[in-house]
Design an enzyme around this catalytic site. Structure first.
Site, PDB file in Angstrom:
ATOM      1  N   HIS A   1       6.757   5.149  20.895  1.00 34.18           N
ATOM      2  CA  HIS A   1       6.198   6.612  20.588  1.00 34.18           C
ATOM      3  C   HIS A   1       6.887   7.522  21.378  1.00 34.18           C
ATOM      4  CE1 HIS A   1       3.441  10.040  20.672  1.00 34.18           C
ATOM      5  NE2 HIS A   1       3.177   9.572  19.259  1.00 34.18           N
TER       6      HIS A   1
ATOM      7  N   LYS B   1      -5.906   0.116  21.284  1.00 37.03           N
ATOM      8  CA  LYS B   1      -6.408   0.125  19.786  1.00 37.03           C
ATOM      9  C   LYS B   1      -6.863  -1.137  19.284  1.00 37.03           C
ATOM     10  CE  LYS B   1      -2.769   2.599  18.428  1.00 37.03           C
ATOM     11  NZ  LYS B   1      -1.689   3.831  17.912  1.00 37.03           N
TER      12      LYS B   1
ATOM     13  N   GLU C   1       1.199   5.533   0.683  1.00 38.49           N
ATOM     14  CA  GLU C   1       0.846   6.719   1.421  1.00 38.49           C
ATOM     15  C   GLU C   1       1.025   8.129   0.452  1.00 38.49           C
ATOM     16  OE1 GLU C   1       0.906   6.710   5.687  1.00 38.49           O
ATOM     17  OE2 GLU C   1       1.530   8.834   5.853  1.00 38.49           O
TER      18      GLU C   1
ATOM     19  N   TYR D   1       4.308   1.610  16.635  1.00 36.58           N
ATOM     20  CA  TYR D   1       5.522   2.121  16.822  1.00 36.58           C
ATOM     21  C   TYR D   1       6.861   0.992  17.458  1.00 36.58           C
ATOM     22  CZ  TYR D   1       2.708   6.141  16.228  1.00 36.58           C
ATOM     23  OH  TYR D   1       1.897   7.069  15.881  1.00 36.58           O
TER      24      TYR D   1
ATOM     25  N   ASP E   1      -1.078  14.885  15.508  1.00 35.36           N
ATOM     26  CA  ASP E   1      -0.088  15.643  16.090  1.00 35.36           C
ATOM     27  C   ASP E   1      -0.643  17.158  15.578  1.00 35.36           C
ATOM     28  OD1 ASP E   1       1.541  13.877  17.426  1.00 35.36           O
ATOM     29  OD2 ASP E   1       2.586  13.669  15.742  1.00 35.36           O
TER      30      ASP E   1
ATOM     31  N   HIS F   1      -6.814   9.178   6.086  1.00 29.64           N
ATOM     32  CA  HIS F   1      -6.447   9.116   7.434  1.00 29.64           C
ATOM     33  C   HIS F   1      -7.430  10.229   8.182  1.00 29.64           C
ATOM     34  CE1 HIS F   1      -1.945   8.009   6.613  1.00 29.64           C
ATOM     35  NE2 HIS F   1      -2.767   7.468   6.064  1.00 29.64           N
TER      36      HIS F   1
ATOM     37  N   HIS G   1       3.910  -0.835   3.509  1.00 34.43           N
ATOM     38  CA  HIS G   1       3.206   0.409   3.355  1.00 34.43           C
ATOM     39  C   HIS G   1       4.222   1.551   3.160  1.00 34.43           C
ATOM     40  CE1 HIS G   1       0.039   3.186   3.853  1.00 34.43           C
ATOM     41  NE2 HIS G   1       0.680   3.948   4.475  1.00 34.43           N
TER      42      HIS G   1
ATOM     43  N   PHE H   1      12.968  15.033  10.355  1.00 36.17           N
ATOM     44  CA  PHE H   1      11.681  14.339  10.497  1.00 36.17           C
ATOM     45  C   PHE H   1      11.813  13.123  11.403  1.00 36.17           C
ATOM     46  CE2 PHE H   1       8.127  11.642   8.680  1.00 36.17           C
ATOM     47  CZ  PHE H   1       7.039  12.698   8.965  1.00 36.17           C
TER      48      PHE H   1
ATOM     49  N   SER I   1       1.086  -1.140   0.005  1.00 33.15           N
ATOM     50  CA  SER I   1      -0.101  -0.057  -0.038  1.00 33.15           C
ATOM     51  C   SER I   1       0.977   1.118  -0.063  1.00 33.15           C
ATOM     52  CB  SER I   1      -0.971  -0.001   1.344  1.00 33.15           C
ATOM     53  OG  SER I   1      -0.134  -0.363   2.392  1.00 33.15           O
TER      54      SER I   1
HETATM   55  P1  FAD Z   1      -2.312   7.049  20.142  1.00 37.32           P
HETATM   56  O1  FAD Z   1      -2.294   5.452  19.658  1.00 37.32           O
HETATM   57  O2  FAD Z   1      -3.375   7.616  20.682  1.00 37.32           O
HETATM   58  O3  FAD Z   1      -0.949   7.196  20.975  1.00 37.32           O
HETATM   59  C1  FAD Z   1      -0.216   8.589  21.240  1.00 37.32           C
HETATM   60  C2  FAD Z   1       0.473   8.568  22.502  1.00 37.32           C
HETATM   61  O4  FAD Z   1      -0.392   8.368  23.664  1.00 37.32           O
HETATM   62  C3  FAD Z   1       1.481   7.303  22.609  1.00 37.32           C
HETATM   63  O5  FAD Z   1       2.568   7.753  23.531  1.00 37.32           O
HETATM   64  C4  FAD Z   1       0.746   6.318  23.526  1.00 37.32           C
HETATM   65  O6  FAD Z   1       1.521   5.281  24.298  1.00 37.32           O
HETATM   66  C5  FAD Z   1      -0.237   7.056  24.430  1.00 37.32           C
HETATM   67  N1  FAD Z   1      -1.474   6.470  24.608  1.00 37.32           N
HETATM   68  C6  FAD Z   1      -2.324   6.118  23.823  1.00 37.32           C
HETATM   69  N2  FAD Z   1      -3.463   5.646  24.368  1.00 37.32           N
HETATM   70  C7  FAD Z   1      -3.609   6.227  25.661  1.00 37.32           C
HETATM   71  C8  FAD Z   1      -4.355   6.019  26.722  1.00 37.32           C
HETATM   72  N3  FAD Z   1      -5.827   5.531  26.449  1.00 37.32           N
HETATM   73  N4  FAD Z   1      -3.919   6.389  27.927  1.00 37.32           N
HETATM   74  C9  FAD Z   1      -2.650   7.188  28.053  1.00 37.32           C
HETATM   75  N5  FAD Z   1      -1.839   7.208  26.778  1.00 37.32           N
HETATM   76  C10 FAD Z   1      -2.160   6.731  25.961  1.00 37.32           C
HETATM   77  N6  FAD Z   1      -0.388  12.400  12.089  1.00 37.32           N
HETATM   78  C11 FAD Z   1      -1.261  13.192  11.576  1.00 37.32           C
HETATM   79  O7  FAD Z   1      -1.529  14.422  12.138  1.00 37.32           O
HETATM   80  N7  FAD Z   1      -2.052  13.108  10.315  1.00 37.32           N
HETATM   81  C12 FAD Z   1      -1.712  11.870   9.528  1.00 37.32           C
HETATM   82  O8  FAD Z   1      -2.387  11.556   8.627  1.00 37.32           O
HETATM   83  C13 FAD Z   1      -0.652  10.912  10.212  1.00 37.32           C
HETATM   84  N8  FAD Z   1      -0.704   9.657   9.641  1.00 37.32           N
HETATM   85  C14 FAD Z   1       0.047   8.648  10.242  1.00 37.32           C
HETATM   86  C15 FAD Z   1       0.283   7.555   9.777  1.00 37.32           C
HETATM   87  C16 FAD Z   1       0.938   6.451  10.343  1.00 37.32           C
HETATM   88  C17 FAD Z   1       0.921   5.077   9.793  1.00 37.32           C
HETATM   89  C18 FAD Z   1       1.719   6.789  11.590  1.00 37.32           C
HETATM   90  C19 FAD Z   1       2.670   5.726  12.100  1.00 37.32           C
HETATM   91  C20 FAD Z   1       1.740   7.983  11.923  1.00 37.32           C
HETATM   92  C21 FAD Z   1       0.915   9.004  11.350  1.00 37.32           C
HETATM   93  N9  FAD Z   1       0.637  10.139  11.965  1.00 37.32           N
HETATM   94  C22 FAD Z   1      -0.120  11.055  11.497  1.00 37.32           C
HETATM   95  C23 FAD Z   1       1.476  10.615  13.331  1.00 37.32           C
HETATM   96  C24 FAD Z   1       0.704  10.218  14.564  1.00 37.32           C
HETATM   97  O9  FAD Z   1      -0.490  11.067  14.408  1.00 37.32           O
HETATM   98  C25 FAD Z   1       1.524  10.616  15.615  1.00 37.32           C
HETATM   99  O10 FAD Z   1       2.312   9.612  15.835  1.00 37.32           O
HETATM  100  C26 FAD Z   1       0.801  10.882  16.922  1.00 37.32           C
HETATM  101  O11 FAD Z   1       1.610  11.547  17.805  1.00 37.32           O
HETATM  102  C27 FAD Z   1       0.222   9.715  17.722  1.00 37.32           C
HETATM  103  O12 FAD Z   1      -0.907   9.225  16.925  1.00 37.32           O
HETATM  104  P2  FAD Z   1      -1.486   7.536  17.560  1.00 37.32           P
HETATM  105  O13 FAD Z   1      -2.691   7.541  16.586  1.00 37.32           O
HETATM  106  O14 FAD Z   1      -0.369   6.485  17.237  1.00 37.32           O
HETATM  107  O15 FAD Z   1      -1.959   7.877  18.835  1.00 37.32           O
END
Ligand code: FAD
Length: 284
Positions: free
Chosen positions: A147, A163, A14, A143, A105, A73, A264, A214, A12
């Site tokens: 992360h 998740k 991106e 990650y 983010d 996304h 990916h 980055f 896939s």
């Molecule tokens: P989460 O899974 O919510 O995790 C974020 C942090 O919080 C982690 O440190 C985790 O350990 C912690 N955490 C998670 N759940 C909890 C909980 N319930 N309680 C306490 N702590 C918790 N960013 C964008 O803005 N736009 C995009 O399109 C985008 N695409 C991406 C695609 C991929 C494949 C990847 C790997 C990253 C992408 N990102 C994107 C970056 C991503 O948004 C960041 O890495 C962001 O900081 C974390 O997103 P996440 O969904 O992994 O967060």
């Protein structure tokens, strides 16, 4: 499902939504090239600060019009639950069946804080499942090098587990250049009985300074031996690309040979580097 189907690797791509008409034209040319290898889907990133939301939608709309399976996304950090559901309804009406669900983010330097109802991606996955049942195939982020905001590796793994338990179907990893980090992450997930496919995210190496910037921001490690060689090439773009192609092709081969279900590619809207890596792969 036949044995050959189960053995088949998934590829896939991106993209990010371009800012200009010209960028959109370039993207369309590049996607047509990438589409020659028949990807499972093409995903489009989403700027959590709100700036790209409409452009993500338009890029997805174009992919759909070309008959390409598109996966927008969705990030939850900057939108209310109602806004997210509205957006998902628009995608559903377009025929979208796959999304990448993220926390997101906030863009640095904007001074913006998250204003969403949801704080973490597991809550977004739960919202999608409660509102749309099994309509969407949901990918989440993983990650292997952990992360950057996670207090420790175990906490991050447990958060990944949340998740999956909330209903994610599969995960795409942050990019990495150390295959062992991926294999160990997959082993840890298996020990937690998490059986979703974990697809390595692959970042081609074409430019050292932007990759380095980055990587610092997202917590992906560039191993010292790779960094040192890239630094030594300085402005010699050809050598950076040739070395990057070698290193990333070998990484991909090792991942696939040792059980990764697919790859990916973070294409950065350029078909060339990704297709060259793909061409180097020996696909059994
Ligand atoms: P989460 O899974 O919510 O995790 C974020 C942090 O919080 C982690 O440190 C985790 O350990 C912690 N955490 C998670 N759940 C909890 C909980 N319930 N309680 C306490 N702590 C918790 N960013 C964008 O803005 N736009 C995009 O399109 C985008 N695409 C991406 C695609 C991929 C494949 C990847 C790997 C990253 C992408 N990102 C994107 C970056 C991503 O948004 C960041 O890495 C962001 O900081 C974390 O997103 P996440 O969904 O992994 O967060």
């Amino acid at each position: 499902m036949t044995a050959s189907q189960t053995d088949q690797k998934m590829f896939s791509f991106e993209l990010f939504p371009p800012k200009t008409e010209e960028g959109m034209k370039k993207l369309q040319i590049n996607v047509k090239k990438l589409n020659q290898i028949n990807p499972l889907y093409v995903s489009v990133t989403f700027g959590a600060g709100g700036s790209t939301q409409q452009r993500t939608f338009q890029s997805v709309e174009w992919l759909v019009s070309e008959g390409i399976e598109a996966a927008p996304h969705i990030s939850c950090i900057s939108s209310s639950a109602d806004e997210i559901v509205e957006m998902l309804n628009r995608y559903k009406d377009q025929g979208i069946k796959r999304v990448v669900a993220l926390r997101g983010d906030m863009p640095s330097g904007t001074g913006l804080a998250g204003r969403g109802d949801l704080n973490y991606a597991n809550e977004l996955v739960a919202l999608i499942r409660s509102e749309f049942g099994n309509h969407f195939h949901i990918e989440v982020a993983a990650y292997p090098e952990f992360h950057p905001q996670a207090p420790n590796a175990d906490a991050d793994l447990n958060n990944f587990k949340r998740k999956v338990e909330a209903g994610a179907d599969a995960a795409i990893t942050q990019y990495f250049y150390n295959a062992d980090a991926y294999f160990r992450f997959v082993d840890s997930c298996e020990r937690l009985s998490l059986s979703v496919p974990i697809i390595p995210g692959i970042m081609p190496i074409t430019n050292y300074s932007s990759l380095s910037r980055f990587s610092d921001a997202c917590g992906a490690e560039i191993p010292r031996w790779i960094r040192k060689r890239l630094e030594a090439y300085a402005d010699d773009v050809e050598s950076i690309r040739a070395f990057g192609l070698d290193v990333v092709s070998e990484l991909c081969q090792r991942l696939l040979d040792n059980g990764a279900p697919g790859l990916h590619f973070y294409t950065m809207n350029q078909a060339g580097p990704t297709l060259k890596i793909y061409d180097n792969l020996r696909l059994g």
